[in-house]
Design a protein around this motif. Structure first.
Motif, mmCIF file in Angstrom:
data_model
loop_
_atom_site.group_PDB
_atom_site.id
_atom_site.type_symbol
_atom_site.label_atom_id
_atom_site.label_comp_id
_atom_site.label_asym_id
_atom_site.label_seq_id
_atom_site.Cartn_x
_atom_site.Cartn_y
_atom_site.Cartn_z
ATOM 1 N N PRO A 174 0.806 -1.223 0.000
ATOM 2 C CA PRO A 174 0.000 0.000 0.000
ATOM 3 C C PRO A 174 0.841 1.276 0.000
ATOM 4 O O PRO A 174 0.515 2.234 -0.724
ATOM 5 N N PHE A 175 1.918 1.306 0.771
ATOM 6 C CA PHE A 175 2.712 2.539 0.843
ATOM 7 C C PHE A 175 3.473 2.800 -0.449
ATOM 8 O O PHE A 175 3.841 3.943 -0.733
ATOM 9 N N VAL A 176 3.687 1.781 -1.260
ATOM 10 C CA VAL A 176 4.291 1.976 -2.582
ATOM 11 C C VAL A 176 3.234 2.458 -3.568
ATOM 12 O O VAL A 176 3.429 3.443 -4.290
ATOM 13 N N ALA A 177 2.112 1.758 -3.606
ATOM 14 C CA ALA A 177 1.039 2.106 -4.550
ATOM 15 C C ALA A 177 0.535 3.528 -4.325
ATOM 16 O O ALA A 177 0.289 4.274 -5.288
ATOM 17 N N GLU A 178 0.383 3.918 -3.054
ATOM 18 C CA GLU A 178 -0.125 5.257 -2.751
ATOM 19 C C GLU A 178 0.832 6.333 -3.246
ATOM 20 O O GLU A 178 0.409 7.337 -3.838
ATOM 21 N N ARG A 179 2.115 6.136 -3.008
ATOM 22 C CA ARG A 179 3.097 7.144 -3.407
ATOM 23 C C ARG A 179 3.297 7.181 -4.924
ATOM 24 O O ARG A 179 3.523 8.244 -5.497
ATOM 25 N N GLU A 180 3.202 6.018 -5.562
ATOM 26 C CA GLU A 180 3.304 6.027 -7.025
ATOM 27 C C GLU A 180 2.115 6.759 -7.629
ATOM 28 O O GLU A 180 2.282 7.565 -8.563
ATOM 29 N N ALA A 181 0.923 6.509 -7.104
ATOM 30 C CA ALA A 181 -0.277 7.169 -7.628
ATOM 31 C C ALA A 181 -0.213 8.682 -7.427
ATOM 32 O O ALA A 181 -0.731 9.448 -8.244
ATOM 33 N N ALA A 182 0.442 9.105 -6.345
ATOM 34 C CA ALA A 182 0.543 10.537 -6.041
ATOM 35 C C ALA A 182 1.701 11.210 -6.777
ATOM 36 O O ALA A 182 1.901 12.419 -6.647
ATOM 37 N N GLY A 183 2.474 10.427 -7.538
ATOM 38 C CA GLY A 183 3.601 10.987 -8.264
ATOM 39 C C GLY A 183 4.825 11.225 -7.401
ATOM 40 O O GLY A 183 5.763 11.908 -7.816
ATOM 41 N N GLN A 184 4.841 10.650 -6.203
ATOM 42 C CA GLN A 184 5.969 10.825 -5.283
ATOM 43 C C GLN A 184 7.029 9.750 -5.434
ATOM 44 O O GLN A 184 8.127 9.880 -4.894
ATOM 45 N N LEU A 185 6.695 8.696 -6.150
ATOM 46 C CA LEU A 185 7.596 7.547 -6.289
ATOM 47 C C LEU A 185 7.476 6.987 -7.704
ATOM 48 O O LEU A 185 6.375 6.822 -8.226
ATOM 49 N N GLN A 186 8.623 6.699 -8.313
ATOM 50 C CA GLN A 186 8.646 6.089 -9.641
ATOM 51 C C GLN A 186 9.326 4.723 -9.568
ATOM 52 O O GLN A 186 10.351 4.570 -8.889
ATOM 53 N N LEU A 187 8.762 3.750 -10.268
ATOM 54 C CA LEU A 187 9.308 2.389 -10.307
ATOM 55 C C LEU A 187 9.942 2.145 -11.673
ATOM 56 O O LEU A 187 9.407 2.553 -12.700
ATOM 57 N N HIS A 188 11.079 1.461 -11.664
ATOM 58 C CA HIS A 188 11.823 1.210 -12.894
ATOM 59 C C HIS A 188 12.286 -0.248 -12.931
ATOM 60 O O HIS A 188 12.641 -0.829 -11.903
ATOM 61 N N GLY A 189 12.320 -0.808 -14.121
ATOM 62 C CA GLY A 189 12.856 -2.149 -14.320
ATOM 63 C C GLY A 189 14.054 -2.109 -15.245
ATOM 64 O O GLY A 189 14.025 -1.424 -16.277
ATOM 65 N N CYS A 190 15.125 -2.812 -14.877
ATOM 66 C CA CYS A 190 16.331 -2.859 -15.702
ATOM 67 C C CYS A 190 16.860 -4.284 -15.776
ATOM 68 O O CYS A 190 16.538 -5.132 -14.932
ATOM 69 N N TRP A 191 17.661 -4.537 -16.780
ATOM 70 C CA TRP A 191 18.346 -5.819 -16.932
ATOM 71 C C TRP A 191 19.756 -5.543 -17.435
ATOM 72 O O TRP A 191 19.939 -4.722 -18.344
ATOM 73 N N PHE A 192 20.736 -6.211 -16.825
ATOM 74 C CA PHE A 192 22.142 -5.973 -17.159
ATOM 75 C C PHE A 192 22.753 -7.208 -17.808
ATOM 76 O O PHE A 192 22.695 -8.315 -17.246
ATOM 77 N N GLY A 193 23.338 -7.024 -18.992
ATOM 78 C CA GLY A 193 24.048 -8.102 -19.678
ATOM 79 C C GLY A 193 25.503 -8.122 -19.248
ATOM 80 O O GLY A 193 26.225 -7.147 -19.494
ATOM 81 N N ILE A 194 25.940 -9.182 -18.615
ATOM 82 C CA ILE A 194 27.272 -9.221 -18.019
ATOM 83 C C ILE A 194 28.371 -9.134 -19.074
ATOM 84 O O ILE A 194 29.300 -8.317 -18.963
ATOM 85 N N ALA A 195 28.301 -9.966 -20.077
ATOM 86 C CA ALA A 195 29.394 -10.038 -21.049
ATOM 87 C C ALA A 195 29.592 -8.724 -21.805
ATOM 88 O O ALA A 195 30.720 -8.271 -21.988
ATOM 89 N N ALA A 196 28.501 -8.108 -22.223
ATOM 90 C CA ALA A 196 28.586 -6.874 -23.005
ATOM 91 C C ALA A 196 28.618 -5.632 -22.129
ATOM 92 O O ALA A 196 28.930 -4.540 -22.612
ATOM 93 N N GLY A 197 28.295 -5.792 -20.835
ATOM 94 C CA GLY A 197 28.251 -4.634 -19.952
ATOM 95 C C GLY A 197 27.168 -3.642 -20.335
ATOM 96 O O GLY A 197 27.314 -2.440 -20.138
ATOM 97 N N THR A 198 26.056 -4.160 -20.873
ATOM 98 C CA THR A 198 24.992 -3.293 -21.382
ATOM 99 C C THR A 198 23.778 -3.333 -20.464
ATOM 100 O O THR A 198 23.348 -4.403 -20.026
ATOM 101 N N LEU A 199 23.229 -2.158 -20.184
ATOM 102 C CA LEU A 199 22.038 -2.042 -19.354
ATOM 103 C C LEU A 199 20.820 -1.792 -20.231
ATOM 104 O O LEU A 199 20.871 -0.979 -21.158
ATOM 105 N N TYR A 200 19.736 -2.493 -19.935
ATOM 106 C CA TYR A 200 18.472 -2.323 -20.641
ATOM 107 C C TYR A 200 17.423 -1.827 -19.655
ATOM 108 O O TYR A 200 17.392 -2.257 -18.498
ATOM 109 N N GLU A 201 16.557 -0.932 -20.125
ATOM 110 C CA GLU A 201 15.488 -0.394 -19.286
ATOM 111 C C GLU A 201 14.139 -0.844 -19.816
ATOM 112 O O GLU A 201 13.908 -0.852 -21.027
ATOM 113 N N LEU A 202 13.242 -1.193 -18.913
ATOM 114 C CA LEU A 202 11.910 -1.647 -19.292
ATOM 115 C C LEU A 202 10.993 -0.475 -19.601
ATOM 116 O O LEU A 202 10.848 0.446 -18.801
#
Length: 208
Positions: free
Chosen positions: A166-194
């Protein structure tokens, strides 16, 4: 002993370089922390978030566990280390961003794909059970690389579970918190964002 000695020598380098260069920052941090970002990553030794994001002390509140998982909100059961860290970061430190960072060649994901029942997996099986539904969906879709597909889906599972608090959902809905997803490729050292709207991961430009 040589492996531990290597750590002590690393501490020596830190004292001579890192601490000396940022001693005023360390003195300030001794009074308290106000990190704007929480990063939830895997405990895999190859994917240290502080290294990948080149952070400075006090910049990121970092939580690491097997397969960078967040369980859904619930009040029963056993001890809740991830939930406690999340609660502290959001309600006390008031972080503005939470990043879930998956990675390539993840052992926890490999264990999830292998299924349950190995006699020496007392704790891991229950933990990676958080991915059972996603694993079944991935295997049903029969992608060319199930490991990679489940690594990406695991990030999405953790993001969805974050929103059950609840404390995450409430703050995200209010624009106080942003959620991000990422994935890192070890061999290439490359970061991907969702891109959550599109459902796809895109490489992050080096000059982002």
């Amino acid at each position: 002993m040589s492996e531990f000695l290597a750590l002590l020598r690393g501490y020596g380098r830190f004292r001579s370089n890192g601490y000396r260069d940022q001693h005023r920052r360390w003195e300030t941090l001794a009074a308290g922390q106000e990190p704007p970002v929480m990063i939830i990553g895997c405990c895999d030794s190859r994917v240290d978030p502080a290294t990948i994001f080149d952070t400075v002390p006090g910049q990121a509140f970092i939580l690491r566990n097997v397969a960078n998982l967040v369980p859904p909100f619930e009040l029963g059961g056993g001890l809740h280390g991830v939930s406690a860290a999340l609660e502290f970061a959001v309600t006390k430190l008031e972080v503005k961003h939470i990043v879930i960072m998956g990675h390539g060649a993840c052992g926890g994901i490999s264990a999830a794909l292998a299924g349950h029942g190995e006699p020496d997996r007392i704790f891991i099986d229950k933990w990676i059970g958080l991915l059972d539904r996603a694993r079944d969906q991935v295997l049903e879709a029969a992608p060319q690389d199930p490991q990679h597909a489940l690594e990406l889906e695991g990030v999405k599972v953790s993001l969805a579970n974050l929103r059950t608090f609840p404390f995450v959902a409430e703050r995200e809905a209010a624009g106080q918190l942003q959620l991000h997803g990422c994935w890192f490729g070890i061999a290439a050292g490359t970061l991907y964002e969702l891109d959550e709207q599109a459902g796809h991961f895109q490489p992050v430009p080096e000059d982002a």
